[in-house]
Design an enzyme around this catalytic site. Structure first.
Site, short mmCIF file in Angstrom:
data_model
loop_
_atom_site.label_atom_id
_atom_site.label_comp_id
_atom_site.label_asym_id
_atom_site.label_seq_id
_atom_site.Cartn_x
_atom_site.Cartn_y
_atom_site.Cartn_z
N ASP A 60 0.86 -1.17 0.00
CA ASP A 60 0.00 0.00 0.00
C ASP A 60 0.91 1.24 0.00
OD1 ASP A 60 -2.32 1.69 0.51
OD2 ASP A 60 -1.61 1.77 2.59
N ASP A 64 -0.18 5.14 0.99
CA ASP A 64 -0.43 6.09 2.09
C ASP A 64 -0.51 5.38 3.43
OD1 ASP A 64 -1.32 8.93 0.84
OD2 ASP A 64 -1.93 7.30 -0.47
N ASP A 99 -2.16 -0.46 5.80
CA ASP A 99 -2.51 0.15 7.09
C ASP A 99 -3.99 0.40 7.29
OD1 ASP A 99 -2.49 2.25 5.09
OD2 ASP A 99 -2.77 3.62 6.79
#
Ligand code: MG
Length: 268
Positions: A34, A36, A217
């Site tokens: 991922d 961000d 996240d």
């Protein structure tokens, strides 16, 4: 490995690197990442999330040894520009738009017929939410994201009302909720997890047997943790413990970079 929705145990970058090396001893590692909150710290405005040069170098080194794919909610050209490495695979727009590093053999588009409808909802929401100063409408190709990180709590009901009205007008869209962001995206059976599976299967002929490692996240990353094969590992990036389908938890993007650095340096 661990696909229960338990609380993933914390692990140090060093211990994780050793574990991954052992688990993947007889197979080829593929890194799915991922962007961000995983490779960059979360910032108030998505436009400010730039990749550190040190992190770019780690990704460059890693991609010289293993296939590396970025799977992001951002539009694919946006995340591609931010990472700025032509040796990586990029799955943007939550996996709706995938492009490989060479010869277009790994390109894939999902949900292109939704683009005009997404444009309409962007125009509607920009107008409808213009008066709310802390609310930011992000224009994307396959979705519209409403960021509320800077919004006053009192403005949230108005945002929810505007989203409900949009959904009533556009029943082919659905919401996807992240960290202080609500997104309207095509209501089709495609997400980051499907994109991850598509990438793994596409890489299999040239690189198999594959041991995929995914780091993410946010809520949207749970689709990937759930989609990973038994022979693979999901790592949640989170400061505090929380339920997830990931197997382990690193506490920060800094730890992610530390882990990837170790994997890039490992002689295999
Ligand atoms: Mg994220």
């Amino acid at each position: 490995m661990n696909h229960q929705r338990d609380i993933p145990q914390p692990i140090t970058p060093k211990a994780l690197a050793e574990r991954v090396r052992t688990a993947a001893a007889d197979s080829n590692l593929v890194f799915l990442l991922d962007y961000d909150g995983t490779l960059t710290p979360i910032v108030d405005r998505p436009g400010d999330a730039n990749l550190a040069e040190d992190t770019r170098q780690v990704l460059r080194d890693l991609s010289a040894r293993h296939p590396v794919a970025i799977i992001s909610g951002r539009d694919r050209p946006d995340v591609q520009n931010r990472v700025d490495l032509d040796t990586l695979y990029y799955a943007g727009s939550h996996g709706f738009d995938i492009a490989g590093p060479d010869d277009h053999a790994m390109d894939h588009i999902e949900g292109a017929d939704f683009i005009p409808e997404v444009r309409q909802t962007i125009a509607f929401l920009e107008k409808r939410l213009a008066a709310l100063s802390g609310v930011f409408v992000e224009r994307k190709t396959y979705s519209v994201a409403i960021h509320t990180r800077l919004a006053a709590d009192g403005d949230i009901p108005a945002v929810e009302q505007a989203i409900a009205e949009t959904l009533a007008q556009h029943p082919r869209l659905r919401t996807k909720t992240g960290k202080r962001v609500i997104e309207l995206i095509p209501d089709i059976d495609w997400h980051k997890g499907r994109a991850a599976t598509w990438l793994i299967e596409g890489l299999q002929p040239a690189h198999g047997p594959i041991f995929p490692v995914f780091l993410g996240d946010d809520q949207t990353d749970e689709d990937v943790f759930a989609a990973l094969p038994e022979h693979g590992l999901g790592i949640l990036v989170a400061r505090a413990p929380r339920p997830s389908k990931a197997s382990f938890r690193l506490t920060s993007p800094g730890d992610v970079v530390d882990f990837l650095k170790r994997m890039a340096a490992a002689s295999r």
